[in-house]
Design an enzyme around this catalytic site. Sequence first.
Site, PDB file in Angstrom:
ATOM      1  N   ASP A  46       0.815  -1.214   0.000  1.00 50.04           N
ATOM      2  CA  ASP A  46       0.000   0.000   0.000  1.00 50.04           C
ATOM      3  C   ASP A  46       0.855   1.273   0.000  1.00 50.04           C
ATOM      4  OD1 ASP A  46      -2.164  -1.655   0.172  1.00 50.04           O
ATOM      5  OD2 ASP A  46      -3.037  -0.688   1.937  1.00 50.04           O
ATOM      6  N   ASP A  47       0.196   2.362  -0.404  1.00 53.57           N
ATOM      7  CA  ASP A  47       0.690   3.737  -0.232  1.00 53.57           C
ATOM      8  C   ASP A  47       1.805   4.136  -1.176  1.00 53.57           C
ATOM      9  OD1 ASP A  47      -1.045   3.607   1.895  1.00 53.57           O
ATOM     10  OD2 ASP A  47       0.510   3.517   3.427  1.00 53.57           O
ATOM     11  N   HIS A  96      -5.611   3.238  -4.475  1.00 50.71           N
ATOM     12  CA  HIS A  96      -5.616   3.430  -3.015  1.00 50.71           C
ATOM     13  C   HIS A  96      -5.821   4.904  -2.658  1.00 50.71           C
ATOM     14  CE1 HIS A  96      -5.011   2.075   1.034  1.00 50.71           C
ATOM     15  NE2 HIS A  96      -3.866   2.696   1.229  1.00 50.71           N
ATOM     16  N   HIS A 100      -4.767   9.686   0.370  1.00 49.12           N
ATOM     17  CA  HIS A 100      -4.948   8.829   1.539  1.00 49.12           C
ATOM     18  C   HIS A 100      -5.811   9.442   2.650  1.00 49.12           C
ATOM     19  CE1 HIS A 100      -3.899   5.726   4.577  1.00 49.12           C
ATOM     20  NE2 HIS A 100      -3.589   4.991   3.523  1.00 49.12           N
ATOM     21  N   TYR A 137      -6.868   2.957   4.921  1.00 49.26           N
ATOM     22  CA  TYR A 137      -7.082   2.355   6.247  1.00 49.26           C
ATOM     23  C   TYR A 137      -7.961   1.101   6.192  1.00 49.26           C
ATOM     24  CZ  TYR A 137      -5.541   7.097   7.289  1.00 49.26           C
ATOM     25  OH  TYR A 137      -4.843   8.289   7.298  1.00 49.26           O
ATOM     26  N   HIS A 190       3.865  -2.589   3.045  1.00 48.15           N
ATOM     27  CA  HIS A 190       4.065  -1.222   2.551  1.00 48.15           C
ATOM     28  C   HIS A 190       5.468  -1.095   1.944  1.00 48.15           C
ATOM     29  CE1 HIS A 190       0.988  -0.951   5.710  1.00 48.15           C
ATOM     30  NE2 HIS A 190       0.479   0.043   4.995  1.00 48.15           N
TER      31      HIS A 190
END
Length: 241
Positions: A46-47, A96, A100, A137, A190
Site C-alpha cells: 500500500d501507499d 488506493h 490517503h 485504512y 508497505h
Amino acid sequence: MSRQVSSLLAIAVVCVTLAPAPALAAAPKKAPVDCSKVKCIALTFDDGPGQYAGTLLDTLKKYNAKATFFLEGQYVKSRPAFVKRMVAEGHELGNHSYTHPDFTKKEIWDIRAEVKKTQDEVKKAAGVEPKLMRPPYGLTNLPISDVATEFGMPIILWTAGSEDWASKDVEKIKKQTMAVAKQDSIILMHDWVKQTVEAMPAIVQSLQKKGYHLVTVSDVIKGEELKPGDAFPVPQGWSNQ
C-alpha cells in the site's frame, strides 16, 4: 578484377546485407497459476510507489514472484517510472486514493474525485487503469462501495497484515509475515517501509520453500466471482449480497 566481377560482388554484398534475419523462436508463455490446484499467497503493498519500490521490484523479479500494488495517485505522479515497470513485469495495480484520506469521513463526490485522479495518473504513467480498489485504512461503507461500483472495481481488503508500519523491524516483519501466511492469504505490506523491502528476499524465499506461489490478488480471488462494489474479505457486519 574486371568491372563486371566487381559489380557482381557489390550486388551480392548488398543482397546479403538486406536479407531479413531469420525470425527467433518466441519464448513459450508460462501457464497461469491455478490457485485451486496449488498453494497461493498475494503480497500487497500500500501507499506507493514508495522510494524503495525499485529495490523491491528487483527482488520480485529475481525470484519470479508477483505482487499487487495499491497506489496513491500523488506518488504515481512523482514516481511514474516505477508504475510503468510494475506493469511491464507482470504485477497488478490497485487504486488506493490520491492523498490517503479517510473515505468514511468524506462526501461521495470527494471520494469519486480521489479515485478518478488516481485512475488518470496510473493511465498516464503506465497506459492501464487499476481494476481493484483498496480504500485508505481499509475502511469502507456504502458510499465507498457505490464509488467502487461506478469505476467497475471490487474493494480488496486483506486477510492479515505484516504490521511493518508499526514495527519497522526486519526480523519482526519476517516473523509476522510467516506467521500469518496461509493458503490464499492477502497480506498487507508497505513499500515505503525500508525494513519491509530489506526483509523481502528472505520472506519470498521462505514462502517459496513452503510451496507457496506468490501471485496477484486477482489470481487469489478468481473463484470468488466478485462484482464491482463488493468487498473481500467481507468486513464484519457487511454483506455482498
